[in-house]
Write a protein that holds these residues in place. Structure first.
Motif, PDB file in Angstrom:
ATOM      1  N   ARG A 377     -36.828  86.074  24.062  1.00  0.00           N
ATOM      2  CA  ARG A 377     -36.947  84.678  23.662  1.00  0.00           C
ATOM      3  C   ARG A 377     -35.571  84.027  23.606  1.00  0.00           C
ATOM      4  NH1 ARG A 377     -42.293  84.332  21.620  1.00  0.00           N
ATOM      5  NH2 ARG A 377     -43.025  86.253  20.628  1.00  0.00           N
ATOM      6  N   VAL A 378     -35.548  82.735  23.887  1.00  0.00           N
ATOM      7  CA  VAL A 378     -34.336  81.926  23.783  1.00  0.00           C
ATOM      8  C   VAL A 378     -34.613  80.817  22.787  1.00  0.00           C
ATOM      9  CG1 VAL A 378     -32.670  80.474  24.997  1.00  0.00           C
ATOM     10  CG2 VAL A 378     -33.689  82.440  26.166  1.00  0.00           C
ATOM     11  N   ILE A 379     -33.751  80.712  21.760  1.00  0.00           N
ATOM     12  CA  ILE A 379     -33.880  79.628  20.788  1.00  0.00           C
ATOM     13  C   ILE A 379     -32.609  78.788  20.834  1.00  0.00           C
ATOM     14  CG2 ILE A 379     -35.458  80.901  19.285  1.00  0.00           C
ATOM     15  CD1 ILE A 379     -33.118  81.590  17.482  1.00  0.00           C
ATOM     16  N   VAL A 380     -32.764  77.489  20.567  1.00  0.00           N
ATOM     17  CA  VAL A 380     -31.659  76.532  20.701  1.00  0.00           C
ATOM     18  C   VAL A 380     -31.609  75.661  19.464  1.00  0.00           C
ATOM     19  CG1 VAL A 380     -30.740  74.608  22.055  1.00  0.00           C
ATOM     20  CG2 VAL A 380     -31.842  76.515  23.223  1.00  0.00           C
ATOM     21  N   GLN A 381     -30.399  75.477  18.949  1.00  0.00           N
ATOM     22  CA  GLN A 381     -30.199  74.481  17.897  1.00  0.00           C
ATOM     23  C   GLN A 381     -29.240  73.420  18.415  1.00  0.00           C
ATOM     24  OE1 GLN A 381     -29.594  75.404  13.584  1.00  0.00           O
ATOM     25  NE2 GLN A 381     -27.538  74.578  13.947  1.00  0.00           N
ATOM     26  N   HIS A 382     -29.688  72.171  18.418  1.00  0.00           N
ATOM     27  CA  HIS A 382     -28.840  71.066  18.869  1.00  0.00           C
ATOM     28  C   HIS A 382     -28.790  70.014  17.771  1.00  0.00           C
ATOM     29  CE1 HIS A 382     -32.659  69.048  19.865  1.00  0.00           C
ATOM     30  NE2 HIS A 382     -33.006  70.176  20.449  1.00  0.00           N
ATOM     31  N   PRO A 383     -27.928  69.023  17.905  1.00  0.00           N
ATOM     32  CA  PRO A 383     -27.730  68.072  16.797  1.00  0.00           C
ATOM     33  C   PRO A 383     -29.007  67.424  16.281  1.00  0.00           C
ATOM     34  CG  PRO A 383     -26.021  67.782  18.453  1.00  0.00           C
ATOM     35  CD  PRO A 383     -26.983  68.778  19.015  1.00  0.00           C
ATOM     36  N   GLU A 384     -29.978  67.211  17.167  1.00  0.00           N
ATOM     37  CA  GLU A 384     -31.198  66.542  16.723  1.00  0.00           C
ATOM     38  C   GLU A 384     -32.061  67.424  15.835  1.00  0.00           C
ATOM     39  OE1 GLU A 384     -30.102  66.609  19.751  1.00  0.00           O
ATOM     40  OE2 GLU A 384     -29.563  64.533  20.168  1.00  0.00           O
ATOM     41  N   THR A 385     -31.847  68.748  15.880  1.00  0.00           N
ATOM     42  CA  THR A 385     -32.713  69.657  15.105  1.00  0.00           C
ATOM     43  C   THR A 385     -31.922  70.405  14.033  1.00  0.00           C
ATOM     44  OG1 THR A 385     -32.361  71.478  16.659  1.00  0.00           O
ATOM     45  CG2 THR A 385     -34.201  69.983  17.104  1.00  0.00           C
ATOM     46  N   VAL A 386     -30.789  69.865  13.604  1.00  0.00           N
ATOM     47  CA  VAL A 386     -29.976  70.568  12.618  1.00  0.00           C
ATOM     48  C   VAL A 386     -30.751  70.778  11.324  1.00  0.00           C
ATOM     49  CG1 VAL A 386     -27.955  70.365  11.139  1.00  0.00           C
ATOM     50  CG2 VAL A 386     -27.765  69.873  13.561  1.00  0.00           C
ATOM     51  N   GLY A 387     -31.491  69.796  10.912  1.00  0.00           N
ATOM     52  CA  GLY A 387     -32.208  69.911   9.645  1.00  0.00           C
ATOM     53  C   GLY A 387     -33.322  70.926   9.679  1.00  0.00           C
ATOM     54  N   SER A 388     -33.935  71.136  10.835  1.00  0.00           N
ATOM     55  CA  SER A 388     -35.097  72.020  10.921  1.00  0.00           C
ATOM     56  C   SER A 388     -34.771  73.378  11.520  1.00  0.00           C
ATOM     57  CB  SER A 388     -36.193  71.357  11.763  1.00  0.00           C
ATOM     58  OG  SER A 388     -35.698  71.036  13.056  1.00  0.00           O
ATOM     59  N   GLY A 389     -33.522  73.635  11.867  1.00  0.00           N
ATOM     60  CA  GLY A 389     -33.140  74.938  12.395  1.00  0.00           C
ATOM     61  C   GLY A 389     -33.396  75.055  13.888  1.00  0.00           C
ATOM     62  N   PRO A 390     -33.107  76.225  14.458  1.00  0.00           N
ATOM     63  CA  PRO A 390     -33.277  76.427  15.901  1.00  0.00           C
ATOM     64  C   PRO A 390     -34.739  76.306  16.325  1.00  0.00           C
ATOM     65  CG  PRO A 390     -31.923  78.164  14.935  1.00  0.00           C
ATOM     66  CD  PRO A 390     -32.531  77.412  13.798  1.00  0.00           C
ATOM     67  N   GLN A 391     -34.924  75.819  17.551  1.00  0.00           N
ATOM     68  CA  GLN A 391     -36.255  75.663  18.124  1.00  0.00           C
ATOM     69  C   GLN A 391     -36.456  76.665  19.254  1.00  0.00           C
ATOM     70  OE1 GLN A 391     -38.426  73.255  16.763  1.00  0.00           O
ATOM     71  NE2 GLN A 391     -36.738  73.225  15.278  1.00  0.00           N
ATOM     72  N   LEU A 392     -37.686  77.190  19.360  1.00  0.00           N
ATOM     73  CA  LEU A 392     -38.004  78.122  20.436  1.00  0.00           C
ATOM     74  C   LEU A 392     -37.961  77.390  21.769  1.00  0.00           C
ATOM     75  CD1 LEU A 392     -38.891  80.980  21.222  1.00  0.00           C
ATOM     76  CD2 LEU A 392     -41.262  80.254  20.909  1.00  0.00           C
ATOM     77  N   PHE A 393     -37.159  77.919  22.702  1.00  0.00           N
ATOM     78  CA  PHE A 393     -36.940  77.242  23.981  1.00  0.00           C
ATOM     79  C   PHE A 393     -37.714  77.907  25.116  1.00  0.00           C
ATOM     80  CE2 PHE A 393     -34.408  76.546  27.872  1.00  0.00           C
ATOM     81  CZ  PHE A 393     -34.357  75.168  27.885  1.00  0.00           C
ATOM     82  N   GLN A 394     -37.624  79.239  25.226  1.00  0.00           N
ATOM     83  CA  GLN A 394     -38.313  79.957  26.295  1.00  0.00           C
ATOM     84  C   GLN A 394     -38.738  81.334  25.798  1.00  0.00           C
ATOM     85  OE1 GLN A 394     -35.227  79.709  29.339  1.00  0.00           O
ATOM     86  NE2 GLN A 394     -36.646  78.701  30.728  1.00  0.00           N
ATOM     87  N   THR A 395     -39.810  81.865  26.406  1.00  0.00           N
ATOM     88  CA  THR A 395     -40.284  83.212  26.104  1.00  0.00           C
ATOM     89  C   THR A 395     -40.632  83.917  27.397  1.00  0.00           C
ATOM     90  OG1 THR A 395     -41.167  82.560  23.945  1.00  0.00           O
ATOM     91  CG2 THR A 395     -42.006  84.597  24.896  1.00  0.00           C
ATOM     92  N   PHE A 396     -40.159  85.154  27.547  1.00  0.00           N
ATOM     93  CA  PHE A 396     -40.493  85.979  28.708  1.00  0.00           C
ATOM     94  C   PHE A 396     -41.096  87.288  28.187  1.00  0.00           C
ATOM     95  CE2 PHE A 396     -36.699  83.499  29.731  1.00  0.00           C
ATOM     96  CZ  PHE A 396     -37.112  82.801  30.853  1.00  0.00           C
ATOM     97  N   THR A 397     -42.233  87.661  28.722  1.00  0.00           N
ATOM     98  CA  THR A 397     -42.896  88.911  28.307  1.00  0.00           C
ATOM     99  C   THR A 397     -42.987  89.846  29.509  1.00  0.00           C
ATOM    100  OG1 THR A 397     -45.049  87.863  28.703  1.00  0.00           O
ATOM    101  CG2 THR A 397     -44.185  87.840  26.443  1.00  0.00           C
ATOM    102  N   SER A 436     -30.877  73.808  30.139  1.00  0.00           N
ATOM    103  CA  SER A 436     -31.771  72.728  30.550  1.00  0.00           C
ATOM    104  C   SER A 436     -33.093  73.305  31.023  1.00  0.00           C
ATOM    105  CB  SER A 436     -31.118  71.912  31.675  1.00  0.00           C
ATOM    106  OG  SER A 436     -32.019  70.981  32.224  1.00  0.00           O
ATOM    107  N   THR A 437     -34.126  72.514  30.924  1.00  0.00           N
ATOM    108  CA  THR A 437     -35.456  72.926  31.384  1.00  0.00           C
ATOM    109  C   THR A 437     -35.719  72.516  32.824  1.00  0.00           C
ATOM    110  OG1 THR A 437     -36.386  70.868  30.507  1.00  0.00           O
ATOM    111  CG2 THR A 437     -36.440  72.816  29.082  1.00  0.00           C
ATOM    112  N   GLN A 438     -34.826  71.790  33.430  1.00  0.00           N
ATOM    113  CA  GLN A 438     -35.026  71.312  34.799  1.00  0.00           C
ATOM    114  C   GLN A 438     -33.992  71.931  35.730  1.00  0.00           C
ATOM    115  OE1 GLN A 438     -37.594  69.482  35.683  1.00  0.00           O
ATOM    116  NE2 GLN A 438     -38.308  69.259  33.557  1.00  0.00           N
ATOM    117  N   PRO A 439     -34.351  72.836  36.636  1.00  0.00           N
ATOM    118  CA  PRO A 439     -35.689  73.405  36.841  1.00  0.00           C
ATOM    119  C   PRO A 439     -36.001  74.566  35.897  1.00  0.00           C
ATOM    120  CG  PRO A 439     -34.186  74.304  38.460  1.00  0.00           C
ATOM    121  CD  PRO A 439     -33.387  73.353  37.629  1.00  0.00           C
TER     122      PRO A 439
END
Length: 652
Positions: A377-397, A436-439
């Motif tokens: 899994r990849v998690i990302v914390q950026h300025p917009e989500t500082v208050g809520s902590g890192p967000q799940l970005f991608q998952t590979f199984t 980035s999510t693109q692509p």
């Protein structure tokens, strides 16, 4: 084959002269022809050499032909073939060979009269094959490192350790430290004088398992020019301060109370972690050692002044070392939960990537982690989500075994699982330095870094033989593949694709006991770039250095790349390497009636350390994939110890 007696007999004292003179018994078929149980393909050029005294090597493997010529005792042919093999060999190495540090002198042992008698009987014992000077890993008899009163651990004997062998190499800036069984040696490189030995520790009565080096200490006890070296064995840690002139002082001996799994520096702080859930911190400014209890730890990583811990309850915690200690009322470290895995799986691998935005805003951070179920899994914390902590970005199984290693870099995401070091890689797309999510991340490669290990290896083996990946996050990273434990050759492979960059072989034929990749700033001239070196420690105590920057340049230019698909050892190379260890007790579909003996070739590989343990000391559990006395993969030491001692689910 048909030939004359004169053809076979013209070389005296050969196999054929002994055979035809009756000194060797013969076996004949119904026609009266002598039967020799050898390869007929290799016999044809040998017979032609006996006929014409000339040699045609077209379509012939020189190594196999020399082996057969040695069996038949054809001395003139053996000498010619040895010269052919030596054409590409040199005691000075190849173009990648950079330097050689000879074995250091072992420090004099200082023992008290009370322990002198016991030391001679319990510590130094004959090693395998009658080798003297080998020591067995036992409890530390050092007075300051001994256990609680009344405890007797003399029955705990570990694997045999050669005191001459290099166990671990670590580096920081232009310094490296080499750990031997009972002492450490520090070297420093200068552009004018090259590598020079600057520090040798006193002899220790315990066997080193972990080391750490800090070559840039700010605000140390003796000024900013201090260097610091730490060594750990079991739960004990000893710390030295090294002045600029090379003299060293012992700062202190500290105890974590439980076995040390990782030892490293974060700024001025020495940090020790254990899978049992303890973190020990020593601060260079406050001169204070502190042990903190957390959740059992299965992985860790550092980012700037932050220590991140992946734990078996599925949480990622962090400690800010700049605020040490923060909670003054109870003097505890402030351990904060950063993220919790949605599946509650243990975090078995962790990698933090600091983007260019991190230095600007301090709020952008990217973390890749692997779990005990094989998820990446990849998690990302950026300025917009500082208050809520890192967000799940991608998952590979894509893994079906626990993830043991993970690396998130500028261009790639690399994960390794416990299935024979199976590697999966992805390309990472970035926009203005941020993921980035693109692509998005796209699959790049799948390969294995096969690395066998002795079942009863010393605790330092995992530290000294870590496969990587090595290198800066914004550059090409590499894996180092050591196929079998007793070998004098390593394969260097790109971590992104698995392609082989080069292979290195010890210049003196001694076995490679440990290795490490480090970038060193060899020149202070403007425009000069740091150079990447592979350091190999050897069974005879020497250290050899290899220029990976040149190897990468040659590989990128394609000057030595005949086959673009070459990765690790080929099938032929792997079989040749496996001839050097015993795999006869592996479970297979066909019963093995008479196991073959070990095929360790002492003529090709001069071994100066302890031999490979060929028999497992206890029955092999069916759930563990084990081949003889070697393991087909090596888990991370944190995960392996956690699995042995406790259940992942018992702490939830």
């Amino acid at each position: 084959f048909s030939t004359s007696r004169q053809t076979l007999m013209w070389i005296p004292d050969s196999f054929f002269s002994s055979l035809l003179s009756g000194r060797i018994s013969t076996l004949r078929d119904e026609t009266g022809a002598i039967f020799i149980d050898r390869d007929p393909t290799a016999f044809a050029p040998i017979l032609n050499f006996l006929r014409t005294k000339e040699l045609d090597l077209r379509g012939v493997n020189i190594s196999i032909l020399r082996h057969e010529a040695e069996f038949y005792g054809i001395t003139p042919l053996v000498r010619r073939l040895l010269l052919c093999e030596e054409l590409d060999r040199s005691s000075c190495g190849s173009v990648l060979f950079h330097g050689y540090l000879p074995p250091p002198a072992i420090p004099a042992r200082k023992s008290s009269p009370a322990s002198a008698a016991s030391a001679s009987s319990s510590e130094e014992r004959p090693g395998p094959s009658g080798a003297e000077g080998f020591t067995r890993v036992g409890p530390p008899p050092h007075p300051s490192l001994s256990g609680p009163p009344g405890t007797d651990d003399n029955h705990k004997l570990g694997p045999v350790v050669d005191p001459r062998k290099v166990l671990i190499i670590a580096g920081h800036h232009n310094w490296i430290v080499a750990a031997y069984a009972h002492f450490v040696i520090c070297y420093r490189i200068k552009e004018s004088s090259g590598w020079q030995q600057v520090f040798s520790s006193p002899y220790l009565d315990w066997t080193i398992e972990r080391i750490a080096l800090n070559a840039k200490v700010v605000g140390g006890p003796h000024g900013d020019k201090d260097k610091m070296v730490a060594a750990a064995s079991e739960s004990s840690i000893i710390l030295w301060s090294i002045q600029d002139g090379g003299s060293g002082n012992e700062i202190g001996v500290f105890s974590l109370g439980v076995p040390v799994d990782d030892l490293f520096f974060i700024g001025n702080q020495l940090v020790a972690t254990s899978h049992t859930g303890k973190v020990g911190v020593w601060n260079a400014v406050t001169q204070h050692w502190q042990v903190q209890d957390v959740v059992p730890i299965t992985s860790c990583d550092t980012a700037g002044s932050f220590l991140l811990l992946g734990c078996n309850n599925g949480s990622i915690y962090y400690i800010d070392m700049q605020k040490f200690p923060l909670r003054m009322k109870d003097n505890d470290l402030l351990v904060t939960e950063l993220y919790h895995d949605p599946s509650n799986d243990a975090i078995t691998a962790l990698s933090v990537y600091l983007t260019p935005k991190t230095s600007v805003s301090g709020n952008w951070i990217e973390i890749a982690y692997g779990t005990s179920s094989g998820a990446v899994r990849v998690i990302v914390q950026h300025p917009e989500t500082v208050g809520s902590g890192p967000q799940l970005f991608q998952t590979f199984t894509v893994h079906r075994s626990p993830v043991t290693k993970i690396m998130l870099s500028e261009k790639h995401l690399v994960s390794v699982c416990a299935d024979n070091n199976h590697v999966r890689t992805w390309t990472v797309t970035r926009f203005r330095g941020m993921i980035s999510t693109q692509p998005g991340s796209t699959p790049l490669a799948s390969f294995k870094i096969l690395s066998l290990e002795e079942t009863e290896s010393h605790g330092s083996y995992c530290s000294g033989n870590d496969i990587g990946p090595f290198g800066e996050r914004d550059d090409q990273q590499v894996f180092i593949q050591k196929v079998i434990p007793i070998i004098n050759k390593l394969f260097v492979r790109l971590s992104s694709t698995g392609k082989r960059i080069c292979e290195v072989q010890s210049v003196d034929g001694t076995t490679i006991s440990c290795f490490m990749v480090r970038e060193c700033e060899g020149s202070s001239r403007m425009g000069s770039r740091p150079r990447r070196y592979l350091f190999t420690g050897h069974g005879n105590g020497s250290i050899q250095m290899w220029d990976l920057t040149t190897a990468m340049d040659i590989a990128n230019k394609g000057e030595e790349r005949k086959r673009e698909d070459v990765g690790g050892p080929t099938e032929e190379e792997l079989l040749q390497l496996l001839d050097q260890c015993d795999l006869s007790t592996s479970r297979c579909a066909t019963p093995n009636i008479s196991p073959a003996p070990s095929m360790l070739h002492h003529t090709r590989l001069r071994e100066s350390c302890s031999s490979l343990q060929l028999q497992a000391p206890e029955p092999i559990p069916e759930s563990q994939a084990t081949y003889g006395a070697v393991r087909p993969y090596r888990e991370s030491p944190l995960l392996a110890r956690a699995r042995r001692t406790e259940s992942f689910h018992s702490y939830r």
